[in-house]
Design an enzyme around this catalytic site. Structure first.
Site, PDB file in Angstrom:
ATOM      1  N   GLN A   6       0.563  -1.069  -0.186  1.00  0.00           N
ATOM      2  CA  GLN A   6      -0.141   0.108  -0.146  1.00  0.00           C
ATOM      3  C   GLN A   6       1.030   1.619  -0.035  1.00  0.00           C
ATOM      4  OE1 GLN A   6      -3.150  -0.194   2.338  1.00  0.00           O
ATOM      5  NE2 GLN A   6      -4.084   1.622   2.138  1.00  0.00           N
ATOM      6  N   ASP A   7       1.611   1.772   1.511  1.00  0.00           N
ATOM      7  CA  ASP A   7       2.673   2.538   1.330  1.00  0.00           C
ATOM      8  C   ASP A   7       3.265   2.038   1.588  1.00  0.00           C
ATOM      9  OD1 ASP A   7       1.591   2.914   3.045  1.00  0.00           O
ATOM     10  OD2 ASP A   7       1.036   4.858   3.826  1.00  0.00           O
ATOM     11  N   PRO A   8       4.584   3.021   2.194  1.00  0.00           N
ATOM     12  CA  PRO A   8       5.661   2.501   2.508  1.00  0.00           C
ATOM     13  C   PRO A   8       5.489   2.503   3.674  1.00  0.00           C
ATOM     14  CG  PRO A   8       6.649   4.305   0.966  1.00  0.00           C
ATOM     15  CD  PRO A   8       5.343   4.261   1.587  1.00  0.00           C
TER      16      PRO A   8
END
Length: 229
Positions: free
Chosen positions: A64-66
């Site tokens: 999804q995101d870091p």
């Protein structure tokens, strides 16, 4: 920033860097990196693309995101640099890998050996503000990473897309299901792993499809030690 892509992904993604969307994203990131703590470091933003060239991709593991903690994110979904504690989601991935293929868990979270075999470790959003999960969603990264997924989906050689969790599974709409193979389940996060991730056997399913389509399977066993970056 676009100069950070240095392989055959560049002609694939170049049109995205010529859009008004990218200019808005660029301006946003200049401000964020100038005034906030943002992960990963700028030179790592496109690490997933540089580790796994477009022509070499066999598998996509979509995040999804870091990670938003200090020193964790380095541009590849679920992976952390050597010396960084293995995050809980990755610990659960290792548990499922052992249950699925008998691969014993390693004590690091550096997934480069997967990437070098053709596993693209791609997040939908490539940056995040420190300590604020999802803080860079909706600022333009999604258009670029969606374009990468669509381009892979159209390639002559089929690709396995591993989609864990609701956000990743939403990307199924971008994939040509007649040509490619999707492995999907709940997210490996401790909050959801027992709701369908454990027991889903994504690694053996992936290798079965690769072999069925004449491609070499992935050796999912990570090296026990890491001596290179």
């Amino acid at each position: 920033m676009k100069q950070l892509i240095n392989n055959d992904w560049w002609p694939v993604l170049k049109p995205q860097f010529e859009t008004a969307n990218y200019q808005q994203l660029h301006n946003f990131l200049v401000d964020e990196y100038g005034h906030q703590q943002v992960y990963p470091e700028m030179h790592h933003i496109f690490e997933a693309f540089n580790w796994t060239p477009f022509s070499k991709v066999k598998v996509v593991i979509l995040g999804q995101d870091p990670y938003h903690g200090p020193g964790q994110a380095h541009g590849c979904s679920f992976s952390v640099l050597p010396g960084v504690a293995v995050p809980p989601s990755l610990q659960n991935i290792y548990k499922e890998l052992q249950a699925d293929l008998g691969c014993p868990p390693v004590k690091h979270g550096y997934l480069r050996s997967w990437a070098e075999q053709g596993v693209l470790l791609l997040n939908s959003v490539l940056t995040v503000r420190a300590g604020q999960a999802y803080s860079h969603q909706g600022h333009g990264w999604e258009q670029l990473t969606d374009a990468a997924i669509v381009a892979l989906s159209k390639r002559p050689t089929p690709v396995v897309f591993i989609l864990w969790g609701r956000a990743a599974r939403d990307k199924k709409r971008l994939i040509d299901l007649k040509r490619n193979f999707v492995v999907e389940s709940a997210h490996p996060s401790p909050l959801s792993a027992y709701r369908g991730f454990f027991g889903s056997r994504p690694f053996s399913k992936t290798n079965q499809f690769l072999e069925m389509t004449g491609q070499a399977p992935i050796n999912w066993q990570l090296p026990s030690t890491v001596d290179h970056l």
